[in-house]
Design a protein around this motif. Structure first.
Motif, short mmCIF file in Angstrom:
data_model
loop_
_atom_site.label_atom_id
_atom_site.label_comp_id
_atom_site.label_asym_id
_atom_site.label_seq_id
_atom_site.Cartn_x
_atom_site.Cartn_y
_atom_site.Cartn_z
N VAL A 45 55.39 0.30 1.71
CA VAL A 45 56.76 0.74 1.49
C VAL A 45 57.02 2.07 2.19
O VAL A 45 58.14 2.31 2.68
N THR A 46 56.01 2.94 2.29
CA THR A 46 56.22 4.19 3.04
C THR A 46 56.44 3.90 4.52
O THR A 46 57.23 4.57 5.18
N TYR B 68 57.76 1.03 5.84
CA TYR B 68 59.09 0.45 6.01
C TYR B 68 60.18 1.50 5.81
O TYR B 68 61.17 1.54 6.55
N ALA B 69 60.02 2.36 4.78
CA ALA B 69 61.03 3.39 4.53
C ALA B 69 61.10 4.38 5.69
O ALA B 69 62.20 4.76 6.13
N GLY B 70 59.94 4.80 6.20
CA GLY B 70 59.94 5.72 7.33
C GLY B 70 60.59 5.12 8.56
O GLY B 70 61.36 5.80 9.26
N LEU B 71 60.32 3.83 8.83
CA LEU B 71 60.92 3.17 9.98
C LEU B 71 62.43 3.05 9.80
O LEU B 71 63.20 3.29 10.74
N ALA B 72 62.88 2.68 8.60
CA ALA B 72 64.33 2.58 8.35
C ALA B 72 65.02 3.92 8.53
O ALA B 72 66.10 4.01 9.13
N MET B 73 64.39 4.98 8.05
CA MET B 73 64.98 6.31 8.21
C MET B 73 65.03 6.71 9.68
O MET B 73 66.02 7.30 10.13
N PHE C 258 56.54 10.07 5.92
CA PHE C 258 56.35 8.72 5.38
C PHE C 258 55.47 7.90 6.30
O PHE C 258 54.56 7.19 5.86
N LEU C 259 55.74 7.98 7.61
CA LEU C 259 54.96 7.19 8.57
C LEU C 259 53.52 7.66 8.63
O LEU C 259 52.59 6.84 8.71
N VAL C 260 53.31 8.95 8.57
CA VAL C 260 51.94 9.48 8.54
C VAL C 260 51.24 9.03 7.26
O VAL C 260 50.06 8.63 7.28
N GLY C 261 51.96 9.10 6.13
CA GLY C 261 51.38 8.63 4.87
C GLY C 261 51.01 7.17 4.93
O GLY C 261 49.96 6.75 4.40
N HIS C 262 51.87 6.36 5.54
CA HIS C 262 51.60 4.93 5.70
C HIS C 262 50.29 4.71 6.47
O HIS C 262 49.40 3.96 6.01
N ALA C 263 50.15 5.37 7.60
CA ALA C 263 48.95 5.19 8.42
C ALA C 263 47.71 5.74 7.71
O ALA C 263 46.63 5.11 7.73
N ALA C 264 47.84 6.90 7.07
CA ALA C 264 46.68 7.53 6.44
C ALA C 264 46.18 6.71 5.26
O ALA C 264 44.96 6.53 5.09
#
Length: 432
Positions: free
Chosen positions: A36-37, A39-44, A81-87
């Motif tokens: 979800v982080t 997808y949310a980061g990409l949408a933002m 968010f995107l960094v959190g997703h990858a990490a």
């Protein structure tokens, strides 16, 4: 509140669609949270294209300068968010992420890492542009290219991973979102420049002002000057095509009460403005505007107006003062104008003339006053404001334009004197 609701809907609804129908099972909380982080980061990041598309109706309630600051801060949140997703995926599910080496990793995973690198480069070059000494026009081109590359490879990563996109409907929705984001780029970088090119302007005059400043007067070749309010600004392109991404925002210093031409007063500061005095009458220009909500016409019932300017920040305020004089406005006005030296005061003589036409208290504040100077000196502080404003200035509206430290100091001083926050209107110069 309406536009904030629209923004939240553009982020939340695509996430909600992912929850419809069958969902992947067995991943656990951290798996779902990591997804979800992402997808949310990409949408933002995608909605960032809408924030900078200069839709006048959407930016009017706030002012486009505030929208650009909103854009900057939200980009930082989206990137986190995107960094959190990858990490999260890399640390908790290394077997799913696999190896980072593109020679051995699946293509969609490599695309995901490339997207993260592109967005990291955007953040680095944007937040540290001045430290890295990246020229403004070059930075804008880099910014657009990296943003498009980042979005494209991120969407391809999502399509390849396929998590929560098992149904054709969900996949079609996110594909449509990606297309809409890229369509905004096409609109801003191709459609709008094409429309601007059909309506060129002509440089009518280039006039030297005090303080290493110049007034650039432009006239439309078709005779039509778009309606604007005193205090607004426009993006101006000189010695380049509208497609070249070499436009710069400048405030109108002219008044709409004087039709036929527009004027911009520009100080020699950056790479582009340092050459503004070399522009010759007869050259072609392009004007995209007006924009902005900074101006007196939004506060017609204010019983009195306070203006605070620093250096060339006088430009939009000059537009307002000229309009007030032409309209015969008799409300009490105060102008606190900060400059380093007496001989650098832009519009010094005309301001004295306007003080005679208007009920205007003109207060010059100098950082390096000449010998024998008896006026205000230093900065525009609460004490300086209090010496010239009424004992109870709470009903007045204030318009502030200049360097950021001056804006913050003036806002604090005016609030301490009793002006409500809603009566303070500031124009932010540094959009990037």
């Amino acid at each position: 509140m309406f536009w904030i609701g629209v923004y939240l809907a553009l982020i939340v609804i695509p996430l909600g669609v992912l929850l419809l129908g069958e969902r992947p099972r067995g991943g656990g909380f951290w798996w779902d949270f990591a997804l979800v982080t992402g997808y949310a980061g990409l949408a933002m990041m995608g909605v960032q294209f809408a924030l900078t598309a200069r839709f006048k109706r959407a930016t009017a309630p706030f002012g486009i300068d505030i929208i650009y600051y909103f854009h900057r801060y939200l980009a930082s949140i989206a990137f986190m968010f995107l960094v959190g997703h990858a990490a999260l995926l890399y640390l908790k599910y290394p077997e799913v992420v696999g190896r980072i080496d593109p020679r051995h990793a699946p293509a969609y995973m490599t695309l995901g890492w490339l997207g993260l690198i592109a967005f990291a480069a955007i953040m680095l070059t944007s937040l540290w542009r001045k430290r890295l000494r990246i020229e403004y026009d070059n930075w804008r081109r880099i910014h657009v290219v990296l943003a498009v590359v980042g979005i494209v490879v991120a969407v391809l990563h999502v399509e390849g991973a396929g998590s929560y996109l098992e149904s054709p409907l969900k996949r079609a929705l996110w594909t449509l979102l990606a297309v809409s984001w890229l369509a905004l780029v096409v609109h801003v970088r191709l459609v709008r420049p094409a429309l601007l090119r059909r309506h060129p302007w002509r440089v009518a005059e280039v006039r030297r002002e005090r303080g290493r400043s110049w007034t650039l007067a432009l006239e439309p070749t078709d005779g039509h000057v778009p309606a604007y309010h005193p205090g607004q600004f426009a993006w101006v392109t000189l010695r380049a095509s509208p497609f070249a991404m070499r436009e710069h925002p400048f405030s109108f210093s002219s008044s709409p009460t004087r039709p036929g031409r527009v004027e911009f007063t520009i100080k020699e500061l950056g790479d582009f403005t340092a050459r503004i005095g070399q522009i010759q009458p007869g050259e072609t220009a392009y004007v995209d505007g007006p924009y902005g909500s900074f101006g007196i016409d939004r506060q017609p019932q204010a019983p009195g107006l306070v203006f605070v300017a620093g250096g060339v920040g006088i430009a939009p305020i000059m537009s307002m003062l000229r309009a007030l004089a032409d309209r015969g406005d008799r409300r009490p006005l105060w102008l606190f104008y900060g400059n380093r030296a007496w001989d650098r005061i832009v519009f010094r003589e005309e301001l004295e003339q306007l003080a005679g036409k208007l009920d205007l208290t003109l207060v010059h504040v100098l950082g390096e006053p000449p010998e024998g100077w008896t006026g205000e000196r230093g900065y525009i502080t609460r004490e300086v404001l209090a010496r010239h404003l009424p004992a109870d200035p709470s009903a007045l509206h204030a318009f502030i334009c200049g360097p950021d430290p001056m804006i913050r100091l003036a806002e604090r001083g005016l609030r301490e004197l009793g002006l409500p926050l809603r009566h303070l209107h500031s124009e932010i110069f540094d959009l990037a």
